[in-house]
Design a protein around this motif. Sequence first.
Motif, PDB file in Angstrom:
ATOM      1  N   ALA A 124       0.851  -1.183   0.000  1.00  0.00           N
ATOM      2  CA  ALA A 124       0.000   0.000   0.000  1.00  0.00           C
ATOM      3  C   ALA A 124       0.888   1.234   0.000  1.00  0.00           C
ATOM      4  O   ALA A 124       2.102   1.157   0.219  1.00  0.00           O
ATOM      5  N   PHE A 125       0.264   2.386  -0.237  1.00  0.00           N
ATOM      6  CA  PHE A 125       0.973   3.665  -0.203  1.00  0.00           C
ATOM      7  C   PHE A 125       0.399   4.549   0.898  1.00  0.00           C
ATOM      8  O   PHE A 125      -0.796   4.478   1.215  1.00  0.00           O
ATOM      9  N   ALA A 126       1.251   5.371   1.464  1.00  0.00           N
ATOM     10  CA  ALA A 126       0.833   6.404   2.412  1.00  0.00           C
ATOM     11  C   ALA A 126       1.517   7.695   1.979  1.00  0.00           C
ATOM     12  O   ALA A 126       2.705   7.689   1.609  1.00  0.00           O
ATOM     13  N   PHE A 127       0.768   8.794   1.998  1.00  0.00           N
ATOM     14  CA  PHE A 127       1.276  10.049   1.460  1.00  0.00           C
ATOM     15  C   PHE A 127       1.203  11.174   2.481  1.00  0.00           C
ATOM     16  O   PHE A 127       0.187  11.343   3.162  1.00  0.00           O
ATOM     17  N   ASP A 128       2.276  11.958   2.547  1.00  0.00           N
ATOM     18  CA  ASP A 128       2.171  13.296   3.097  1.00  0.00           C
ATOM     19  C   ASP A 128       1.412  14.128   2.059  1.00  0.00           C
ATOM     20  O   ASP A 128       1.254  13.714   0.904  1.00  0.00           O
ATOM     21  N   ILE A 129       0.918  15.300   2.441  1.00  0.00           N
ATOM     22  CA  ILE A 129       0.112  16.097   1.506  1.00  0.00           C
ATOM     23  C   ILE A 129       0.871  17.331   1.025  1.00  0.00           C
ATOM     24  O   ILE A 129       1.203  17.456  -0.147  1.00  0.00           O
ATOM     25  N   ASP A 130       1.151  18.259   1.933  1.00  0.00           N
ATOM     26  CA  ASP A 130       1.828  19.497   1.529  1.00  0.00           C
ATOM     27  C   ASP A 130       3.236  19.206   1.038  1.00  0.00           C
ATOM     28  O   ASP A 130       4.040  18.583   1.732  1.00  0.00           O
ATOM     29  N   GLY A 131       3.542  19.643  -0.169  1.00  0.00           N
ATOM     30  CA  GLY A 131       4.849  19.408  -0.752  1.00  0.00           C
ATOM     31  C   GLY A 131       4.956  18.112  -1.508  1.00  0.00           C
ATOM     32  O   GLY A 131       5.956  17.871  -2.201  1.00  0.00           O
ATOM     33  N   VAL A 132       3.946  17.258  -1.401  1.00  0.00           N
ATOM     34  CA  VAL A 132       3.931  15.976  -2.113  1.00  0.00           C
ATOM     35  C   VAL A 132       2.785  15.950  -3.127  1.00  0.00           C
ATOM     36  O   VAL A 132       2.979  15.667  -4.311  1.00  0.00           O
ATOM     37  N   LEU A 133       1.587  16.240  -2.655  1.00  0.00           N
ATOM     38  CA  LEU A 133       0.398  16.250  -3.511  1.00  0.00           C
ATOM     39  C   LEU A 133      -0.097  17.665  -3.800  1.00  0.00           C
ATOM     40  O   LEU A 133      -0.659  17.924  -4.864  1.00  0.00           O
ATOM     41  N   VAL A 134       0.097  18.553  -2.831  1.00  0.00           N
ATOM     42  CA  VAL A 134      -0.439  19.907  -2.914  1.00  0.00           C
ATOM     43  C   VAL A 134       0.639  20.888  -2.462  1.00  0.00           C
ATOM     44  O   VAL A 134       1.439  20.577  -1.568  1.00  0.00           O
ATOM     45  N   ARG A 135       0.630  22.060  -3.085  1.00  0.00           N
ATOM     46  CA  ARG A 135       1.528  23.123  -2.626  1.00  0.00           C
ATOM     47  C   ARG A 135       0.812  24.449  -2.774  1.00  0.00           C
ATOM     48  O   ARG A 135       0.346  24.797  -3.867  1.00  0.00           O
ATOM     49  N   GLY A 136       0.695  25.186  -1.675  1.00  0.00           N
ATOM     50  CA  GLY A 136       0.005  26.464  -1.715  1.00  0.00           C
ATOM     51  C   GLY A 136      -1.459  26.340  -2.087  1.00  0.00           C
ATOM     52  O   GLY A 136      -2.025  27.245  -2.697  1.00  0.00           O
ATOM     53  N   GLY A 137      -2.079  25.239  -1.715  1.00  0.00           N
ATOM     54  CA  GLY A 137      -3.500  25.042  -1.998  1.00  0.00           C
ATOM     55  C   GLY A 137      -3.799  24.531  -3.390  1.00  0.00           C
ATOM     56  O   GLY A 137      -4.966  24.282  -3.723  1.00  0.00           O
ATOM     57  N   LYS A 138      -2.775  24.349  -4.216  1.00  0.00           N
ATOM     58  CA  LYS A 138      -2.978  23.856  -5.574  1.00  0.00           C
ATOM     59  C   LYS A 138      -2.288  22.508  -5.747  1.00  0.00           C
ATOM     60  O   LYS A 138      -1.219  22.274  -5.177  1.00  0.00           O
ATOM     61  N   PRO A 139      -2.893  21.617  -6.546  1.00  0.00           N
ATOM     62  CA  PRO A 139      -2.274  20.298  -6.714  1.00  0.00           C
ATOM     63  C   PRO A 139      -0.961  20.388  -7.465  1.00  0.00           C
ATOM     64  O   PRO A 139      -0.816  21.169  -8.412  1.00  0.00           O
ATOM     65  N   PRO A 172      12.634  15.386   5.183  1.00  0.00           N
ATOM     66  CA  PRO A 172      13.465  14.348   5.802  1.00  0.00           C
ATOM     67  C   PRO A 172      13.296  14.263   7.313  1.00  0.00           C
ATOM     68  O   PRO A 172      13.276  13.165   7.883  1.00  0.00           O
ATOM     69  N   GLU A 173      13.137  15.435   7.988  1.00  0.00           N
ATOM     70  CA  GLU A 173      13.100  15.449   9.451  1.00  0.00           C
ATOM     71  C   GLU A 173      11.810  14.882  10.034  1.00  0.00           C
ATOM     72  O   GLU A 173      11.765  14.604  11.233  1.00  0.00           O
ATOM     73  N   SER A 174      10.764  14.741   9.255  1.00  0.00           N
ATOM     74  CA  SER A 174       9.534  14.153   9.779  1.00  0.00           C
ATOM     75  C   SER A 174       9.112  12.930   8.973  1.00  0.00           C
ATOM     76  O   SER A 174       8.990  11.831   9.509  1.00  0.00           O
ATOM     77  N   ASP A 175       8.928  13.089   7.672  1.00  0.00           N
ATOM     78  CA  ASP A 175       8.457  11.979   6.844  1.00  0.00           C
ATOM     79  C   ASP A 175       9.461  10.830   6.792  1.00  0.00           C
ATOM     80  O   ASP A 175       9.105   9.670   7.037  1.00  0.00           O
ATOM     81  N   ILE A 176      10.687  11.142   6.463  1.00  0.00           N
ATOM     82  CA  ILE A 176      11.692  10.091   6.292  1.00  0.00           C
ATOM     83  C   ILE A 176      12.153   9.555   7.642  1.00  0.00           C
ATOM     84  O   ILE A 176      12.288   8.342   7.832  1.00  0.00           O
ATOM     85  N   LYS A 177      12.378  10.441   8.589  1.00  0.00           N
ATOM     86  CA  LYS A 177      12.787  10.005   9.928  1.00  0.00           C
ATOM     87  C   LYS A 177      11.753   9.054  10.525  1.00  0.00           C
ATOM     88  O   LYS A 177      12.090   7.983  11.048  1.00  0.00           O
ATOM     89  N   GLY A 178      10.477   9.436  10.451  1.00  0.00           N
ATOM     90  CA  GLY A 178       9.430   8.601  11.035  1.00  0.00           C
ATOM     91  C   GLY A 178       9.266   7.278  10.319  1.00  0.00           C
ATOM     92  O   GLY A 178       9.079   6.230  10.947  1.00  0.00           O
ATOM     93  N   THR A 179       9.323   7.294   8.983  1.00  0.00           N
ATOM     94  CA  THR A 179       9.183   6.056   8.218  1.00  0.00           C
ATOM     95  C   THR A 179      10.315   5.103   8.524  1.00  0.00           C
ATOM     96  O   THR A 179      10.098   3.897   8.745  1.00  0.00           O
ATOM     97  N   ASN A 180      11.527   5.604   8.540  1.00  0.00           N
ATOM     98  CA  ASN A 180      12.686   4.747   8.831  1.00  0.00           C
ATOM     99  C   ASN A 180      12.621   4.197  10.249  1.00  0.00           C
ATOM    100  O   ASN A 180      12.977   3.039  10.504  1.00  0.00           O
ATOM    101  N   ALA A 181      12.173   5.039  11.199  1.00  0.00           N
ATOM    102  CA  ALA A 181      12.060   4.569  12.585  1.00  0.00           C
ATOM    103  C   ALA A 181      10.998   3.483  12.698  1.00  0.00           C
ATOM    104  O   ALA A 181      11.172   2.495  13.423  1.00  0.00           O
ATOM    105  N   MET A 182       9.883   3.650  11.990  1.00  0.00           N
ATOM    106  CA  MET A 182       8.837   2.636  12.011  1.00  0.00           C
ATOM    107  C   MET A 182       9.325   1.339  11.379  1.00  0.00           C
ATOM    108  O   MET A 182       9.038   0.243  11.874  1.00  0.00           O
ATOM    109  N   ASP A 183      10.083   1.444  10.309  1.00  0.00           N
ATOM    110  CA  ASP A 183      10.621   0.252   9.660  1.00  0.00           C
ATOM    111  C   ASP A 183      11.569  -0.488  10.590  1.00  0.00           C
ATOM    112  O   ASP A 183      11.537  -1.718  10.693  1.00  0.00           O
ATOM    113  N   GLU A 184      12.395   0.282  11.295  1.00  0.00           N
ATOM    114  CA  GLU A 184      13.334  -0.336  12.239  1.00  0.00           C
ATOM    115  C   GLU A 184      12.586  -1.018  13.377  1.00  0.00           C
ATOM    116  O   GLU A 184      12.940  -2.120  13.797  1.00  0.00           O
ATOM    117  N   LYS A 185      11.533  -0.388  13.857  1.00  0.00           N
ATOM    118  CA  LYS A 185      10.772  -0.975  14.947  1.00  0.00           C
ATOM    119  C   LYS A 185      10.035  -2.234  14.506  1.00  0.00           C
ATOM    120  O   LYS A 185       9.881  -3.181  15.278  1.00  0.00           O
TER     121      LYS A 185
END
Length: 496
Positions: free
Chosen positions: A93-108, A396-409
């Motif tokens: 499955a996929f999980a997405f952050d929104i701002d900066g990934v799917l949307v920026r400044g209210g526009k896709p 990196p400081e939230s999305d990547i850090k958290g994903t990597n920590a979850m994978d390690e756990k």
Amino acid sequence: MPARQVSASSFAEEFDAARNRLTKLDFEQEQEHEPGHDHEDESPMASPSLSSSDSLTSEEPSPLESDNGENDDATPFTPMVDPDSDNVADNFAFAFDIDGVLVRGGKPIPEAIEAMKVLNGENEYGIKVPYIFLTNGGGKFESERCADLSRQLDMTVSEGQFICGHTPMRELSSRYRDCSVLVVGGEGETCRLVAESYGFHDVITPGDILKANASTAPFRRLTPAEHAASRDLLFSRGRGRRHRRHRPEVVRKLSDIVISAVFVFADSRDWASDLQIILDVAQSRGGRLETRSETFDEGPPIYFSHSDVVWSAAHEHVRLGMGALRKMVETVFEETTGGKKLVTHAFGKPQVGTFEFAERLLRQWRAEKHGLGLGTLHGRSQKPAVRTVYFVGDTPESDIKGTNAMDEKSGREGTEWYSILVKTGVYQEGTEPRYRPRKLVDNVLDAVHHGIRREMARKRTTSGGRLLSLDEDVFKNVGERRMPEIVERVGPFSEQ
């Protein structure tokens, strides 16, 4: 098999059903543990104490996880088996952050709409891939955020698929139901209304405090509209609102009010006055307004819905976020108390608890969608896991850090959490990210293609070159352990 009708909303109703079932199971567990249970010792939230915004969080207990995994399946359900379910991926499955990934400044972002079409079946393999959204943003009802995202992506997004920064705060409403809490952030009265919808009965805002005592923040004056919307904290017998059973019948001064917890639901719209009021409560005697502690260790807990210092907005450069306010609160508290340390708490990414809740939601969806039985992990009965979750983020400081920590756990026998970093948001191309992703790509469409092709390559390898249908157990030859990487390594952040 005839071609399956593609629907952009194909996962919305399914995740709503799975989310509702998960909520019901959590409620039943809470009821089972309620009699004689001391909430002070329960501490699902007393322990995620972070002294700074970049504290290691991989070992923090989740505010959402169950006390044990054995009761998750106490309530039977009717599987939502689709006759064409072999065309829906059940192993990833996929999980997405929104701002900066799917949307920026209210526009896709241009590639975002196409990426969603690919996941909804418009791909070379003719499969649909489930997906959810995890964002640190908030400040609105989840239903409003889903409506916004549905319009931006030209598809249906349901609340069942959507987890925002303050969603986990709902779980603390039972602890503070009959207490006064301070809710900070957002536009107007929206966050107060969201908090009340979560079950908090006595919600106070900075505007209420300023209305009662304008000198609290000397350089801040409420507008006439803000003054009218803010509630009267000072009242006499018969004028108190319902739900104020714990308050004195007569409140003539602010010091008659005790704040039991502070919740920063969304980004502050007035940092100076919000900072002042949060510090006043933190330095108070047991949360009592307009008092000062002699030891500066009596304040109530302070919860932030996330800890992102910056985020990707419409401006060409990143903007300051809630994590910056959190650091200011902690730093100024130390400066004004002679070096005392303030411990605050944060939800959202990169806290592992957010990812754990997402995994539980995907487990529930998979069990209901495919009618699968229970699995076991370390001797504990549980719903079958998705083998791999591809998390796509820009920070990196939230999305990547958290994903990597979850994978390690999760370990090698658990779900693989695979981090993908895009270049359309916070991350600046050419820089070295503090937390390295498994894959660096240009945009979300590239991320989706990479994940799907990686899964198809893994299936071909296991089947001796034959592309397996998605309902086959392609892992039967490797048991619970993860499959080896077989995708070509390209670029500085290739798979590890």
